[in-house]
Design an enzyme around this catalytic site. Structure first.
Site, PDB file in Angstrom:
ATOM      1  N   SER A   1       0.853  -1.361  -0.083  1.00 46.41           N
ATOM      2  CA  SER A   1      -0.228   0.144   0.198  1.00 46.41           C
ATOM      3  C   SER A   1       0.495   1.161  -0.503  1.00 46.41           C
ATOM      4  O   SER A   1       1.753   1.154  -0.541  1.00 46.41           O
ATOM      5  CB  SER A   1      -0.628  -0.232   1.521  1.00 46.41           C
ATOM      6  OG  SER A   1      -2.183   0.911   1.147  1.00 46.41           O
TER       7      SER A   1
ATOM      8  N   ASP B   1      -8.425  -4.770  -6.397  1.00 50.75           N
ATOM      9  CA  ASP B   1      -7.732  -3.469  -5.179  1.00 50.75           C
ATOM     10  C   ASP B   1      -7.551  -2.210  -5.732  1.00 50.75           C
ATOM     11  O   ASP B   1      -7.280  -1.694  -7.520  1.00 50.75           O
ATOM     12  CB  ASP B   1      -6.195  -3.927  -5.002  1.00 50.75           C
ATOM     13  CG  ASP B   1      -5.609  -2.971  -4.231  1.00 50.75           C
ATOM     14  OD1 ASP B   1      -6.317  -2.223  -3.084  1.00 50.75           O
ATOM     15  OD2 ASP B   1      -4.412  -3.518  -3.548  1.00 50.75           O
TER      16      ASP B   1
ATOM     17  N   HIS C   1      -7.870  -4.549  -0.831  1.00 48.16           N
ATOM     18  CA  HIS C   1      -6.671  -4.613  -0.745  1.00 48.16           C
ATOM     19  C   HIS C   1      -5.862  -5.398   0.245  1.00 48.16           C
ATOM     20  O   HIS C   1      -4.605  -4.920   1.015  1.00 48.16           O
ATOM     21  CB  HIS C   1      -7.073  -2.749  -0.232  1.00 48.16           C
ATOM     22  CG  HIS C   1      -4.952  -2.040  -0.016  1.00 48.16           C
ATOM     23  ND1 HIS C   1      -4.285  -2.221  -1.192  1.00 48.16           N
ATOM     24  CD2 HIS C   1      -5.173  -1.237   0.752  1.00 48.16           C
ATOM     25  CE1 HIS C   1      -3.629  -2.115  -0.484  1.00 48.16           C
ATOM     26  NE2 HIS C   1      -3.676  -1.237   0.353  1.00 48.16           N
TER      27      HIS C   1
END
Length: 477
Positions: free
Chosen positions: A299, A363, A456
């Site tokens: 991320s 995602d 995610h």
């Protein structure tokens, strides 16, 4: 070569800062209804008037979307923080007492274990989502395709586990990692404080992290390109409150002795994430002459992972870059424009690719900030894309690159239903280590409304690396 420091407000560098605090709801409504450039300008600070006018005309919708997203996140900022603290406390309360039933039993017997934040037993929300910490072993892969392919998969597995561990506190990591080096308490300009969170990914309940992902602000480095300003701040490489600080850090060969740096950054030179990690890395590489290093992150941590070698190149740290084995990111947002991408590909793609950007299915985060004819952010490097069947392939860009495309809307929701059904059977189909807990399943339920958020989860990335089909073809160049 050294660049002379210019201490003027712009320093000869260009930047654009989106400032949601400069207007209210009425201004946003006026801008959305009328589409006026004046409304966009109200929310923007720029290095020069010409740039400000051009941005207001060409990028006004970008700015308004960024402002709306940041304002919504700001409204829920404190509730998100409080909810995150409560959820994390309860998760640890249940786990340290052996489940909900165990908590009731201990309560009746006066033996309740109270979680202590920062201790070696206090696990993050991400750690509770996916508790796997051991590296994966797959003997059948070695027999089928040889040691080289097995080594590549083992390397990716090491990276995703390391990226996941970065969410934990220092004591948890020390208890797991045999040769843990250190945690760094560096200055974070976004949060206006010293903390150890700069190199972590986007945490589920952290409003600052999500605001960074939606922020459109950028800083342009001559001959290198435009870079996301929030990510630079997270590395400690500038502060939008004083834009000249970015130039102080982002000069060619910007060493600690730079006059401009000393003038603008008294007492702060070595108290940022980038410099602390760089100095420790150089020390370790000098001590271990044959060692190489890998940079990884999930991320937001993935964005910082690729920006670290970017700044090393800018600072002409040639000896350090020669020891770089690779950069592996998972669910990483876009960090800059096409010019930045070309600069990095020229240095990381030859003689063999060293930068691999792993994306799982729908995602949302890798699709941010937006990329179209208006938005300037572009991905670069090798994209290893895995669909919801864990079939991997090498692509230039993940499908549905901006997520909100109408043709993908129905497939996204159907896929979310499939992922929820799959989560209930993973333990039976793939073995006990793939069994998803109630928290992960609950996130899948949330995914029925917000598919990109549940996709995610690091769980998807660990599974993609370990179960990924067509892995060998994806890694063959």
């Amino acid at each position: 070569m050294a660049t002379e420091f210019d201490d003027s407000p712009t320093g000869g560098f260009r930047y654009l800062i989106v400032r949601p605090e400069n207007g209210g709801i009425a201004d946003l409504v006026r801008g959305l209804v009328r589409g006026g450039e004046a409304t966009a300008v109200k929310f923007v600070e720029s290095s020069d008037e010409d740039l400000l006018g051009a941005v207001a005309v060409d990028h006004r919708w970008v700015i308004l979307v960024s402002v709306i997203a940041c304002k919504i996140i700001a409204v829920f900022g404190k509730p998100m923080e409080w909810t995150g603290c409560l959820v994390e406390f309860l998760l640890n309360l249940f786990s340290q007492n052996g489940s909900l039933l165990g908590l009731f039993y201990n309560l009746l017997h006066g033996k309740v274990v109270i979680p202590e934040r920062g201790s070696e037993t206090f696990i993050s929300t991400i750690g509770h989502l996916d508790g796997r910490i051991d590296l994966y072993k797959r003997d059948d892969l070695v027999k089928e395709v040889g040691d080289s392919a097995s080594g590549e998969q083992a390397l990716m597995d090491l990276c995703i586990i390391a990226a996941k561990l970065a969410y934990e506190n220092a004591n948890v990591i020390r208890n797991i990692v045999m040769h843990f080096v250190d945690f760094y308490n560096g200055w974070n300009a976004q949060r206006r404080k010293f903390d150890t969170d700069q190199l972590q990914g986007t945490e589920p309940f952290d409003a600052d992290d999500w605001s960074t992902d939606f922020d459109y602000s950028w800083y342009e480095i001559p001959k290198l390109g435009k870079v996301h300003m929030g990510f630079l701040e997270a590395l400690g490489l500038g502060d939008r409150a004083n834009a000249a600080t970015f130039q102080a850090h982002l000069q060619v060969n910007a060493g600690p002795a730079s006059t401009g740096r000393k003038k603008l950054l008294p007492g702060m030179l070595e108290r940022t994430a980038y410099y602390a990690v760089r100095n420790k890395l150089k020390s370790l590489l000098m001590e271990h002459k044959k060692a190489k290093f890998i940079v990884t992150g999930h991320s937001l941590g993935g964005a910082l992972a690729i920006l670290f070698p970017t700044v090393l190149l800018l600072h002409e740290e040639k000896e350090v870059m020669q020891r770089l084995l690779g950069v592996y990111t998972f669910g990483q947002p876009r960090v800059g424009n096409q010019q930045l991408g070309k600069f990095m590909e020229a240095h990381l793609d030859h003689p063999i690719p060293k930068y691999f950007r792993v994306v799982y299915c729908n995602d949302l985060v890798p699709r941010l900030p937006y990329d179209d004819n208006t938005f300037l952010y572009k991905h670069f490097g090798v994209c290893l894309y895995y669909d919801s069947w864990y079939i991997g392939q090498k692509v230039d860009e993940e499908p549905n690159r901006n997520y909100f495309g109408s043709r993908y809307l129905i497939p996204e929701y159907l896929n979310a239903v499939w992922e929820l059904m799959r989560s209930l059977t993973m333990g039976y189909m793939q073995g006990p280590e793939y069994k998803e807990g109630w928290l992960s399943i609950f996130l899948r339920v949330i995914g029925l409304a917000l598919p990109g958020v549940s996709s995610h989860s690091p769980t998807n990335y660990v599974n993609s690396v370990r179960l990924g089909k067509e892995y060998i073809s994806a890694m063959s160049f």
